[in-house]
Design a protein around this motif. Structure first.
Motif, PDB file in Angstrom:
ATOM      1  N   GLY A  61      63.782 142.373 105.105  1.00 58.98           N
ATOM      2  CA  GLY A  61      62.633 141.023 105.462  1.00 58.98           C
ATOM      3  C   GLY A  61      61.502 140.975 107.231  1.00 58.98           C
ATOM      4  N   GLN A  62      60.502 140.240 107.127  1.00 59.03           N
ATOM      5  CA  GLN A  62      59.629 140.636 108.740  1.00 59.03           C
ATOM      6  C   GLN A  62      60.954 139.906 109.737  1.00 59.03           C
ATOM      7  OE1 GLN A  62      56.673 138.334 107.711  1.00 59.03           O
ATOM      8  NE2 GLN A  62      54.977 139.570 109.303  1.00 59.03           N
ATOM      9  N   LYS A  63      61.996 139.330 109.485  1.00 64.67           N
ATOM     10  CA  LYS A  63      62.458 139.029 111.281  1.00 64.67           C
ATOM     11  C   LYS A  63      63.370 140.323 111.306  1.00 64.67           C
ATOM     12  CE  LYS A  63      65.167 136.132 110.503  1.00 64.67           C
ATOM     13  NZ  LYS A  63      65.395 134.415 110.142  1.00 64.67           N
ATOM     14  N   VAL A  64      63.741 140.761 110.080  1.00 59.65           N
ATOM     15  CA  VAL A  64      64.717 142.098 110.500  1.00 59.65           C
ATOM     16  C   VAL A  64      64.241 143.632 111.440  1.00 59.65           C
ATOM     17  CG1 VAL A  64      66.376 143.625 109.696  1.00 59.65           C
ATOM     18  CG2 VAL A  64      66.154 141.374 109.291  1.00 59.65           C
ATOM     19  N   GLU A  65      62.548 143.227 110.493  1.00 55.92           N
ATOM     20  CA  GLU A  65      62.046 144.738 110.921  1.00 55.92           C
ATOM     21  C   GLU A  65      61.813 144.564 112.215  1.00 55.92           C
ATOM     22  OE1 GLU A  65      58.758 146.844 108.190  1.00 55.92           O
ATOM     23  OE2 GLU A  65      58.168 145.261 108.978  1.00 55.92           O
ATOM     24  N   LYS A  66      61.025 143.417 112.690  1.00 56.71           N
ATOM     25  CA  LYS A  66      60.688 143.031 114.241  1.00 56.71           C
ATOM     26  C   LYS A  66      61.572 143.184 115.299  1.00 56.71           C
ATOM     27  CE  LYS A  66      57.091 140.025 113.569  1.00 56.71           C
ATOM     28  NZ  LYS A  66      55.887 138.712 113.263  1.00 56.71           N
ATOM     29  N   SER A  67      63.266 142.758 114.230  1.00 57.13           N
ATOM     30  CA  SER A  67      64.411 142.917 115.313  1.00 57.13           C
ATOM     31  C   SER A  67      64.300 144.128 115.987  1.00 57.13           C
ATOM     32  CB  SER A  67      65.723 141.962 115.171  1.00 57.13           C
ATOM     33  OG  SER A  67      65.270 140.720 114.868  1.00 57.13           O
ATOM     34  N   ALA A  68      64.440 145.159 114.448  1.00 56.63           N
ATOM     35  CA  ALA A  68      64.524 146.730 114.600  1.00 56.63           C
ATOM     36  C   ALA A  68      63.886 147.065 115.884  1.00 56.63           C
ATOM     37  CB  ALA A  68      64.213 147.063 113.166  1.00 56.63           C
ATOM     38  N   GLN A  69      63.011 146.795 115.112  1.00 50.66           N
ATOM     39  CA  GLN A  69      61.256 147.487 116.286  1.00 50.66           C
ATOM     40  C   GLN A  69      62.040 146.806 117.993  1.00 50.66           C
ATOM     41  OE1 GLN A  69      57.686 145.681 114.816  1.00 50.66           O
ATOM     42  NE2 GLN A  69      57.456 147.222 113.126  1.00 50.66           N
ATOM     43  N   PHE A 220      53.805 144.136 105.795  1.00 51.66           N
ATOM     44  CA  PHE A 220      55.137 144.874 105.637  1.00 51.66           C
ATOM     45  C   PHE A 220      55.960 145.671 105.312  1.00 51.66           C
ATOM     46  CE2 PHE A 220      56.839 140.443 104.580  1.00 51.66           C
ATOM     47  CZ  PHE A 220      58.563 140.797 104.408  1.00 51.66           C
ATOM     48  N   LYS A 221      57.003 146.537 105.301  1.00 49.40           N
ATOM     49  CA  LYS A 221      57.503 147.686 103.992  1.00 49.40           C
ATOM     50  C   LYS A 221      59.268 147.413 104.260  1.00 49.40           C
ATOM     51  CE  LYS A 221      53.754 149.000 102.957  1.00 49.40           C
ATOM     52  NZ  LYS A 221      53.027 148.767 101.226  1.00 49.40           N
ATOM     53  N   TRP A 222      59.850 146.378 105.099  1.00 52.95           N
ATOM     54  CA  TRP A 222      61.520 146.764 104.953  1.00 52.95           C
ATOM     55  C   TRP A 222      61.922 145.373 104.127  1.00 52.95           C
ATOM     56  CZ3 TRP A 222      64.993 149.617 105.372  1.00 52.95           C
ATOM     57  CH2 TRP A 222      66.377 149.493 105.825  1.00 52.95           C
ATOM     58  N   GLY A 223      61.937 145.961 102.835  1.00 46.36           N
ATOM     59  CA  GLY A 223      62.021 145.354 101.362  1.00 46.36           C
ATOM     60  C   GLY A 223      62.610 145.957 100.681  1.00 46.36           C
ATOM     61  N   ILE A 224      62.975 145.849  99.103  1.00 45.60           N
ATOM     62  CA  ILE A 224      62.597 146.222  98.736  1.00 45.60           C
ATOM     63  C   ILE A 224      61.638 146.246  97.094  1.00 45.60           C
ATOM     64  CG2 ILE A 224      64.034 145.914  95.803  1.00 45.60           C
ATOM     65  CD1 ILE A 224      65.758 144.484  97.438  1.00 45.60           C
ATOM     66  N   PRO A 225      60.808 147.030  96.767  1.00 46.26           N
ATOM     67  CA  PRO A 225      59.919 147.073  96.072  1.00 46.26           C
ATOM     68  C   PRO A 225      59.355 146.538  94.579  1.00 46.26           C
ATOM     69  CG  PRO A 225      60.574 149.748  96.963  1.00 46.26           C
ATOM     70  CD  PRO A 225      61.812 148.279  97.081  1.00 46.26           C
TER      71      PRO A 225
END
Length: 522
Positions: A61-69, A220-225
């Motif tokens: 999800g987008q929230k995880v992607e942003k937290s990782a960034q 965004f790209k962090w997820g299952i295609p």
């Protein structure tokens, strides 16, 4: 309604926690949800059921992607680190989960994509474009009528999360076509949603009209295609919810695990994610030709001195801090006894100390210590030989015998507080029995009667300790050790056994020490 009768044959029980979002450290709210599931899982195992208890982490999800960034690492490294914190929570709290699932696992990706294929093949998914409000913190879409505009012009969801306007190509699930079928499902399955107040909320929401649901993202790209269209990733909730069937072998629906454990008996969730579990999830499943779960229960929030816990307020409670201060089993007991499960409720240091020193140390611990010490001194440290049982003796033993059906009923409705109240009512009966029978006086006037009274108390304690095991497993293990109950005779099927007179008992030791304020102890 849940049965208060014993399970029959190869009865099974599948229970799940929500899978926790890995954008922060676990807090007491995460422990609260999983603790409730752990108690139910332990109870069902002791009651003879074959149990599968699942927990895990939601890592896309987008929230995880942003937290990782923000953390300066790639999303996989970030989720590897944070997911481990939730594994450590399970160990810290003594949880007995049978599996821990991560949505970044290969088995889950294959399962989620298989569910997508099933929905697409059924004609339930179509390609369009999405324009609307999306709250990244909630990973949820909102209609404008659900949002509040602040003085600064920001749009805020009911959860307090800021919503942003999103426009992008998207696949949609035909949720609007499921409105009448969902309402018919709720009508046919009145226990599907608990507690009743939450059920009414869901029914009202669905009756208000359902819009088709965006189930893919491209920004965004962090997820299952999405299968056959890698420019899209699956909506995080369609991805996350699938974990419940992944863990029992989906898409192999003919596997032993799936045939044995699906549908799930209970999804335990917080009230803030009920809509996803009680509206979207059964619709996804029925659309894919899969039976929905049997029950979804939404518990309330724990409030720290009346305020919802949040990082911004600086009042988040960490499970490790509570356990270090009060002990594991007292914390487990307190969280399920203090607040009626399903409602919001206050927790505080003062009420915690009251429960430890009142319920545990005085009522339960002192009860055991008083008569076990008398057995040690006056009965040769052996289980005494009882004489004929009086009406008072039988009344106490019968009260203890009546607890298991009561607990089956209350825990079947997730009413942990009522189940514990019933147990403590019998503990109160036992304390009054001690005072009325006065075995210390009988020691001189009628030693045979004293032996009978002490036996009745020991037998009552055995039954109580067996039943309290799901909530306080370590403390009750020590209590059963003091009664020399064999390790293989500690299931609920052993309740109809009795202590054997003449069995040697170890020297009693207190199980529940009083809590003393650190400054007062110096």
């Amino acid at each position: 309604m849940p049965s208060d009768e014993a399970p029959s044959g190869e009865a099974r029980y599948y229970i799940t926690t929500p899978i926790y979002y890995v954008n922060d450290r676990p807090h007491i709210g995460h422990a609260y949800s999983t603790l409730a599931c752990d108690v139910l899982a332990r109870f069902m195992r002791l009651d003879g059921r074959r149990v599968f208890f699942l927990t895990g982490t939601d890592e896309h999800g987008q929230k995880v992607e942003k937290s990782a960034q923000s953390a300066g690492v790639d999303p996989q490294t970030f989720t590897d680190q944070v997911s481990e914190n939730f594994r450590e929570l399970a160990s810290l709290m003594g949880f007995s989960n049978d599996d821990f699932i991560r949505t970044t696992e290969r088995r889950h990706r294959e399962s989620a994509q298989a569910l997508w294929h099933a929905l697409a093949d059924a004609g339930e998914i179509y390609l369009g474009s999405y324009s609307g409000w999306y709250a990244v913190r909630d990973e949820a879409f909102y209609g404008e009528d659900e949002l509040t505009r602040t003085e600064g012009g920001r749009m805020v969801a009911p959860s307090g999360a800021e919503a942003e306007w999103v426009e992008e190509p998207s696949y949609f699930f035909r949720l609007s076509a499921w409105q009448d079928r969902l309402l018919a499902f709720y009508e046919a399955n009145p226990d599907f949603i608990g507690p009743d107040s939450r059920r009414n909320e869901v029914v009202s929401f669905v009756k208000g009209g359902l819009r088709d649901l965006s189930v893919s993202r491209t920004t965004f790209k962090w997820g299952i295609p999405v299968p056959d269209d890698p420019d899209h990733i699956m909506y995080v909730w369609l991805d996350a919810l699938t974990n419940y069937i992944t863990a029992v072998g989906y898409p192999q629906t003919d596997s032993e695990a799936f045939r044995t454990f699906w549908p799930a008996d209970l999804h335990m969730v917080g009230k803030d994610i009920l809509r996803f579990h009680a509206v979207y999830w059964p619709a996804f499943l029925m659309a894919a030709g899969i039976e929905p779960p049997r029950r979804v229960f939404a518990h309330g929030w724990l409030l720290n001195r009346g305020e919802k816990m949040s990082k911004s307020l600086g009042n988040v409670l960490r499970p490790s801090d509570l356990i270090e201060k009060y002990g594991l089993d007292p914390v487990r007991y307190y969280l399920l006894r203090e607040v009626p499960f399903g409602a919001d409720g206050y927790i505080s240091h003062e009420s915690m100390v009251h429960r430890i020193n009142g319920d545990l140390s005085n009522d339960f611990g002192n009860l055991a210590q008083r008569f076990l010490s008398m057995i040690q001194k006056n009965c040769g440290a052996k289980v005494p030989q009882p004489g004929e049982l009086s009406a008072e003796d039988m009344a106490l033993l019968d009260a203890a015998d009546a607890l298991l059906p009561k607990l089956r009923q209350e825990l079947g409705q997730q009413a942990f507080h009522r189940g514990l109240e019933a147990i403590w009512s019998v503990i109160g009966d036992a304390n009054r029995y001690v005072d009325e029978q006065a075995p210390w006086a009988l020691r001189k006037t009628d030693p045979d009667r004293m032996a009978t009274v002490l036996y009745v108390l020991a037998e009552t304690l055995r039954r109580l300790a067996l039943l309290v095991q799901p909530v306080m497993p370590d403390a009750m293990s020590r209590m059963l050790d003091q009664l020399s109950v064999p390790a293989d005779q500690r299931g609920f099927g052993d309740l109809d056994k009795t202590l054997t007179p003449g069995t040697e008992l170890p020297k009693p030791e207190g199980v529940f020490p009083r809590y003393v304020e650190p400054e007062a102890a110096q």
